[in-house]
Design a protein around this motif. Structure first.
Motif, short mmCIF file in Angstrom:
data_model
loop_
_atom_site.label_atom_id
_atom_site.label_comp_id
_atom_site.label_asym_id
_atom_site.label_seq_id
_atom_site.Cartn_x
_atom_site.Cartn_y
_atom_site.Cartn_z
N CYS A 122 46.65 45.89 39.94
CA CYS A 122 46.56 44.52 39.44
C CYS A 122 47.30 44.42 38.12
O CYS A 122 47.75 45.42 37.56
N ILE A 124 47.34 41.83 34.31
CA ILE A 124 46.67 40.82 33.50
C ILE A 124 47.70 40.10 32.65
O ILE A 124 48.54 40.74 32.01
N TYR A 133 42.78 34.99 29.64
CA TYR A 133 43.30 36.18 30.28
C TYR A 133 43.12 36.00 31.79
O TYR A 133 42.02 35.68 32.25
N ARG A 134 44.19 36.21 32.55
CA ARG A 134 44.14 36.00 34.00
C ARG A 134 44.48 37.30 34.72
O ARG A 134 45.45 37.97 34.38
N LEU A 135 43.67 37.60 35.72
CA LEU A 135 43.84 38.81 36.52
C LEU A 135 44.49 38.44 37.85
O LEU A 135 44.03 37.52 38.54
N MET A 402 46.59 46.91 35.42
CA MET A 402 45.22 47.39 35.58
C MET A 402 45.06 47.99 36.97
O MET A 402 45.18 47.27 37.97
N PHE A 414 37.91 44.55 35.17
CA PHE A 414 38.47 43.48 34.34
C PHE A 414 37.69 43.32 33.05
O PHE A 414 38.26 43.16 31.96
N CYS A 417 38.55 46.17 30.67
CA CYS A 417 39.88 45.99 30.07
C CYS A 417 39.87 44.90 29.00
O CYS A 417 40.64 44.97 28.04
#
Length: 428
Positions: A122, A124, A133-135, A402, A414, A417
């Motif tokens: 993934c 971020i 913050y976007r995963l 990630m 998430f 992190c």
């Protein structure tokens, strides 16, 4: 007829049902519910694929599951699960958890452990102006590819004595009263201690919440629906060792996962209490929407103080054998090595990290003898504790990778992190 044509036909039929229902609601707007029922029953066209024989339906689902193995084409599997109850149950039986198939298909996969024999990649994206913050799920092996499947989002809120990160499946709504809210992360003033809260109760929720506290007065009972998930269960804690001005070298972190037993990283170990549904009514309204309820899990927010959230203080009574068996999983960051030629601390991220940063880290399982120590120790030899469970690193100015695996879930990884983004006054 090809499988893609069948799926396209199913999606069009399902879309017609939704549009037909919407048109009927608009036509009867302003009338009472009783008058609508007296005017006549609403006629909705049923898809001809809903009455397929079970053997044929299972064969179609299996082939579709095998062919559509990656996003965005995997949305066809989600569409099939939205047709009717029969198709939904069939999809739930065929589509396995990420632990087995290493795929994220339904929203519930975000809180299920990752694969045992591989990792889920993934990335971020950070937005400093909006403090969000976007995963995203990686759709290619390129580290700088910004095309991905959106998974989760978090928004930072600075308070007087702490910082909160609200985690939601909706990238625009981070309110705790929203149905997309699934958890939060809270830090102390110095940014050295973090607690991960989950809206779903873990297998040992009774032990973690044994110390009852007064209900939270943050929301009024008249303003919040009883179907909104308001439960908060402390499932993990992340501690950073004090390191003023970086005199002790790189950051040292220790992560204690209260909802995962220590035996989960051993051969044959399991994570008990895995959720089968993220939200009870997720399929009833629409599988593509996150609007649903969590009434049977709703409890008062019994938030725990950052100074008194150790596992020993949260546990209830029991004999020594039970306590030993339910010891929580402890993760520590892998100690970097000093590179004489480069004159810097280095870790092998296998090409997934390209920019040096104090935020970069790799988490491995800490041995039982070092579970109470916050200082990472070099491993004497290769073992199951040397496997990297979570790695996080920088690849661009506001982009980070990630990669996680069993026994962590996407939500837990998430949240861990996010602790690296927070300002740490006493650690650097």
């Amino acid at each position: 007829m090809s499988f893609r044509s069948m799926v396209r036909d199913v999606r069009e039929s399902f879309g017609y049902i939704s549009r037909r229902n919407f048109e009927v609601r608009i036509h009867h707007r302003g009338k009472s519910l009783g008058s609508d029922l007296q005017d006549g029953p609403m006629v909705i066209q049923q898809s001809r694929w809903a009455s397929l024989p079970p053997e044929l339906l299972r064969d179609v689902m299996k082939r579709l599951e095998e062919d559509e193995s990656s996003w965005p084409s995997r949305k066809d599997v989600v569409s099939c699960a939205s047709v009717c109850t029969t198709w939904r149950d069939m999809c739930k039986d065929i589509v396995t958890s990420p632990e087995i198939c290493a795929k994220l298909t339904f929203p519930v996969s975000l809180k299920q452990p990752g694969p045992r024999d591989g990792v889920i990649q993934c990335f971020i994206k950070r937005d400093k102006s909006k403090l969000t913050y976007r995963l995203y799920l990686c759709l290619s092996s390129a580290v700088l590819d910004e095309n991905g499947k959106f998974l989760l989002a978090a928004k930072r809120s600075r308070r007087t004595t702490h910082t909160d990160y609200a985690i939601s499946m909706d990238s625009k709504n981070f309110s705790r009263s929203s149905t997309g809210y699934i958890g939060k992360l809270r830090s102390n003033f110095l940014g050295t201690k973090f607690i991960i809260y989950d809206t779903l109760p873990p297998f040992n929720a009774g032990r973690l919440c044994s110390q009852e506290r007064p209900p939270s007065r943050r929301f009024s009972s008249r303003k919040v629906s009883p179907k909104v998930p308001v439960g908060s269960y402390p499932i993990g804690q992340v501690n950073y060792e004090l390191n003023v001005l970086g005199t002790r070298g790189p950051r040292r972190m220790l992560c204690t996962m209260h909802s995962i037993p220590e035996s989960a990283v051993e051969a044959g170990g399991v994570v008990p209490g895995q959720p089968k549904e993220l939200l009870p009514r997720l399929f009833d309204e629409s599988l593509g929407s996150t609007a649903s309820s969590l009434s049977k899990y709703s409890i008062a927010d019994s938030s725990m103080d950052l100074s008194s959230c150790r596992y020993s203080e949260c546990g209830g009574g029991g004999d020594d054998a039970d306590k030993e068996r339910e010891r929580p999983l402890v993760l520590r960051n892998k100690a970097p090595r000093w590179h004489e030629q480069l004159q810097c601390w280095c870790l092998n991220f296998r090409g997934r990290v390209t920019v040096a940063s104090v935020k970069n880290f790799q988490l491995i399982a800490s041995p039982a003898s070092a579970g109470a120590s916050a200082q990472p120790q070099a491993a004497s030899g290769p073992s199951s504790h040397d496997t990297v469970i979570l790695q996080f690193g920088k690849v661009a100015r506001d982009m980070f990778t990630m990669d996680y695996r069993y026994p962590l879930s996407a939500f837990q990884a998430f949240a861990i992190c996010l602790t690296s983004f927070d300002t740490k006054l006493a650690c650097e």
